[in-house]
Design a protein around this motif. Sequence first.
Motif, PDB file in Angstrom:
ATOM      1  N   LEU A  10       0.830  -1.197   0.000  1.00 39.15           N
ATOM      2  CA  LEU A  10       0.000   0.000   0.000  1.00 39.15           C
ATOM      3  C   LEU A  10       0.869   1.254   0.000  1.00 39.15           C
ATOM      4  CD1 LEU A  10      -2.698  -1.099   2.603  1.00 39.15           C
ATOM      5  CD2 LEU A  10      -3.026  -0.789   0.140  1.00 39.15           C
ATOM      6  N   PRO A  11       0.369   2.353  -0.588  1.00 41.02           N
ATOM      7  CA  PRO A  11       1.166   3.583  -0.647  1.00 41.02           C
ATOM      8  C   PRO A  11       1.519   4.106   0.744  1.00 41.02           C
ATOM      9  CG  PRO A  11      -0.770   3.743  -2.072  1.00 41.02           C
ATOM     10  CD  PRO A  11      -0.933   2.497  -1.268  1.00 41.02           C
ATOM     11  N   THR A  12       2.638   4.812   0.826  1.00 42.95           N
ATOM     12  CA  THR A  12       2.985   5.559   2.036  1.00 42.95           C
ATOM     13  C   THR A  12       2.291   6.917   1.930  1.00 42.95           C
ATOM     14  OG1 THR A  12       5.109   4.457   2.265  1.00 42.95           O
ATOM     15  CG2 THR A  12       4.868   6.569   3.371  1.00 42.95           C
ATOM     16  N   ILE A  13       1.595   7.309   2.994  1.00 42.09           N
ATOM     17  CA  ILE A  13       0.801   8.544   2.955  1.00 42.09           C
ATOM     18  C   ILE A  13       1.285   9.513   4.028  1.00 42.09           C
ATOM     19  CG2 ILE A  13      -1.517   9.498   3.374  1.00 42.09           C
ATOM     20  CD1 ILE A  13      -2.630   6.961   2.032  1.00 42.09           C
ATOM     21  N   VAL A  14       1.474  10.762   3.630  1.00 37.99           N
ATOM     22  CA  VAL A  14       1.709  11.849   4.586  1.00 37.99           C
ATOM     23  C   VAL A  14       0.377  12.583   4.693  1.00 37.99           C
ATOM     24  CG1 VAL A  14       3.018  13.936   5.124  1.00 37.99           C
ATOM     25  CG2 VAL A  14       4.116  12.076   3.852  1.00 37.99           C
ATOM     26  N   PRO A  15      -0.369  12.383   5.793  1.00 41.55           N
ATOM     27  CA  PRO A  15      -1.697  12.982   5.878  1.00 41.55           C
ATOM     28  C   PRO A  15      -1.639  14.495   5.990  1.00 41.55           C
ATOM     29  CG  PRO A  15      -1.126  11.915   7.958  1.00 41.55           C
ATOM     30  CD  PRO A  15      -0.006  11.625   6.994  1.00 41.55           C
ATOM     31  N   ALA A  16      -2.725  15.131   5.609  1.00 42.16           N
ATOM     32  CA  ALA A  16      -2.812  16.581   5.765  1.00 42.16           C
ATOM     33  C   ALA A  16      -2.849  16.923   7.251  1.00 42.16           C
ATOM     34  CB  ALA A  16      -4.066  17.106   5.059  1.00 42.16           C
ATOM     35  N   ALA A  17      -2.297  18.080   7.606  1.00 42.17           N
ATOM     36  CA  ALA A  17      -2.291  18.508   9.006  1.00 42.17           C
ATOM     37  C   ALA A  17      -3.695  18.907   9.468  1.00 42.17           C
ATOM     38  CB  ALA A  17      -1.325  19.672   9.197  1.00 42.17           C
ATOM     39  N   ARG A  18      -4.526  19.303   8.517  1.00 43.62           N
ATOM     40  CA  ARG A  18      -5.942  19.544   8.827  1.00 43.62           C
ATOM     41  C   ARG A  18      -6.747  18.836   7.740  1.00 43.62           C
ATOM     42  NH1 ARG A  18      -4.291  25.246   7.472  1.00 43.62           N
ATOM     43  NH2 ARG A  18      -5.212  25.789   5.449  1.00 43.62           N
ATOM     44  N   LYS A  19      -8.014  19.226   7.555  1.00 40.72           N
ATOM     45  CA  LYS A  19      -8.835  18.534   6.558  1.00 40.72           C
ATOM     46  C   LYS A  19      -8.167  18.594   5.171  1.00 40.72           C
ATOM     47  CE  LYS A  19     -13.503  18.429   4.649  1.00 40.72           C
ATOM     48  NZ  LYS A  19     -13.434  18.855   3.272  1.00 40.72           N
ATOM     49  N   ALA A  20      -8.013  17.421   4.550  1.00 36.53           N
ATOM     50  CA  ALA A  20      -7.379  17.365   3.228  1.00 36.53           C
ATOM     51  C   ALA A  20      -8.356  17.847   2.165  1.00 36.53           C
ATOM     52  CB  ALA A  20      -6.925  15.946   2.931  1.00 36.53           C
ATOM     53  N   THR A  21      -7.998  18.928   1.484  1.00 35.85           N
ATOM     54  CA  THR A  21      -8.827  19.412   0.379  1.00 35.85           C
ATOM     55  C   THR A  21      -8.081  19.309  -0.948  1.00 35.85           C
ATOM     56  OG1 THR A  21      -8.063  21.687   0.696  1.00 35.85           O
ATOM     57  CG2 THR A  21     -10.062  21.026   1.882  1.00 35.85           C
ATOM     58  N   ALA A  22      -6.881  18.731  -0.915  1.00 28.93           N
ATOM     59  CA  ALA A  22      -6.081  18.556  -2.126  1.00 28.93           C
ATOM     60  C   ALA A  22      -5.117  17.401  -1.881  1.00 28.93           C
ATOM     61  CB  ALA A  22      -5.316  19.832  -2.453  1.00 28.93           C
ATOM     62  N   ALA A  23      -4.592  16.845  -2.970  1.00 33.24           N
ATOM     63  CA  ALA A  23      -3.662  15.717  -2.835  1.00 33.24           C
ATOM     64  C   ALA A  23      -2.570  15.789  -3.886  1.00 33.24           C
ATOM     65  CB  ALA A  23      -4.405  14.382  -2.953  1.00 33.24           C
ATOM     66  N   VAL A  24      -1.403  15.290  -3.503  1.00 31.57           N
ATOM     67  CA  VAL A  24      -0.291  15.090  -4.426  1.00 31.57           C
ATOM     68  C   VAL A  24      -0.026  13.589  -4.490  1.00 31.57           C
ATOM     69  CG1 VAL A  24       2.192  15.436  -4.789  1.00 31.57           C
ATOM     70  CG2 VAL A  24       0.771  17.338  -3.973  1.00 31.57           C
ATOM     71  N   ILE A  25      -0.030  13.028  -5.691  1.00 31.71           N
ATOM     72  CA  ILE A  25       0.347  11.621  -5.889  1.00 31.71           C
ATOM     73  C   ILE A  25       1.705  11.633  -6.575  1.00 31.71           C
ATOM     74  CG2 ILE A  25      -0.242   9.423  -6.972  1.00 31.71           C
ATOM     75  CD1 ILE A  25      -3.194  10.314  -6.931  1.00 31.71           C
ATOM     76  N   PHE A  26       2.719  11.092  -5.896  1.00 32.82           N
ATOM     77  CA  PHE A  26       4.095  11.207  -6.395  1.00 32.82           C
ATOM     78  C   PHE A  26       4.724   9.824  -6.528  1.00 32.82           C
ATOM     79  CE2 PHE A  26       8.592  12.004  -6.439  1.00 32.82           C
ATOM     80  CZ  PHE A  26       8.713  13.171  -7.184  1.00 32.82           C
ATOM     81  N   LEU A  27       5.261   9.530  -7.712  1.00 33.97           N
ATOM     82  CA  LEU A  27       5.812   8.213  -8.029  1.00 33.97           C
ATOM     83  C   LEU A  27       7.343   8.218  -8.013  1.00 33.97           C
ATOM     84  CD1 LEU A  27       3.543   7.338 -11.111  1.00 33.97           C
ATOM     85  CD2 LEU A  27       3.041   7.049  -8.679  1.00 33.97           C
ATOM     86  N   HIS A  28       7.918   7.279  -7.296  1.00 32.29           N
ATOM     87  CA  HIS A  28       9.378   7.161  -7.192  1.00 32.29           C
ATOM     88  C   HIS A  28       9.997   6.630  -8.486  1.00 32.29           C
ATOM     89  CE1 HIS A  28       9.171   2.765  -6.968  1.00 32.29           C
ATOM     90  NE2 HIS A  28       8.189   2.891  -6.091  1.00 32.29           N
ATOM     91  N   GLY A  29      11.318   6.602  -8.510  1.00 35.15           N
ATOM     92  CA  GLY A  29      12.051   6.112  -9.672  1.00 35.15           C
ATOM     93  C   GLY A  29      12.347   4.617  -9.597  1.00 35.15           C
ATOM     94  N   LEU A  30      12.988   4.112 -10.627  1.00 36.26           N
ATOM     95  CA  LEU A  30      13.315   2.690 -10.759  1.00 36.26           C
ATOM     96  C   LEU A  30      14.140   2.204  -9.575  1.00 36.26           C
ATOM     97  CD1 LEU A  30      13.395   0.143 -12.655  1.00 36.26           C
ATOM     98  CD2 LEU A  30      15.520   1.066 -13.569  1.00 36.26           C
TER      99      LEU A  30
END
Length: 237
Positions: A10-30
């Motif tokens: 499962l993905p590693t998630i850094v939760p929002a410090a307050r209510k999440a109203t936006a998200a960044v999905i970031f993919l690592h390298g090889l």
Amino acid sequence: MCGNNMSAPLPTIVPAARKATAAVIFLHGLGDTGHGWAEAFAGIRIPHVKYICPHAPTMPVSLNMRMSMPSWFDIYGLSPDANEDEAGIKRASENLKALIDQEVKNGIPSHRILLGGFSQGGALSLYTALTTQQKLAGVVALSCWLPLRKSFPQVGQKPAVVGSANKDVHVLQCHGDADPLVPFMFGTQTSEKLKTLINPSNVTFKSYRGLPHSACPEEMIDIKRFIEKQLPAIHDE
């Protein structure tokens, strides 16, 4: 992230410090995992943004003598004319679109989701943004290239392939000028190609003197500023 492929945790998630109203999905390298990038984003986090760092499934990679390692798709070579794993790239892109859909179901609209990635992950993010019908907030493409670039319209052709949803998407492309793996020239050529596919004034290319195939603090500050601009706080939070 990877549909029915159980080899990807499962993905590693850094939760929002307050209510999440936006998200960044970031993919690592090889050969990497999402953990290091999750730590990097924790260092530049914005309170209303949730950061999702998926882990690629483990698979044999042709470039590395078929050794198994985390990889979004197979890589046959690093030269511009190398064959590409078209089926694997498209499959990985569909899985990424499914992850975006999952966040939409969780209550974050796609236009408040920013895609990004480093190297192979950046390549997959660019390809997905240009082929999805999900309207995105932007793309952060680090030390990467545009895969299957010949499948996109050439200059002068009608842009029949590019998902019209993102023809005005903002792209921040970053590349070290001392990159020995994904040459700086690949980055500049990708930037020029992007300007023929989407609104050219929305493509920003930043170079970093002496930076090899990695990230640096100056780059992370540029990324934070871009995210703040593309994913501003909603005032009724």
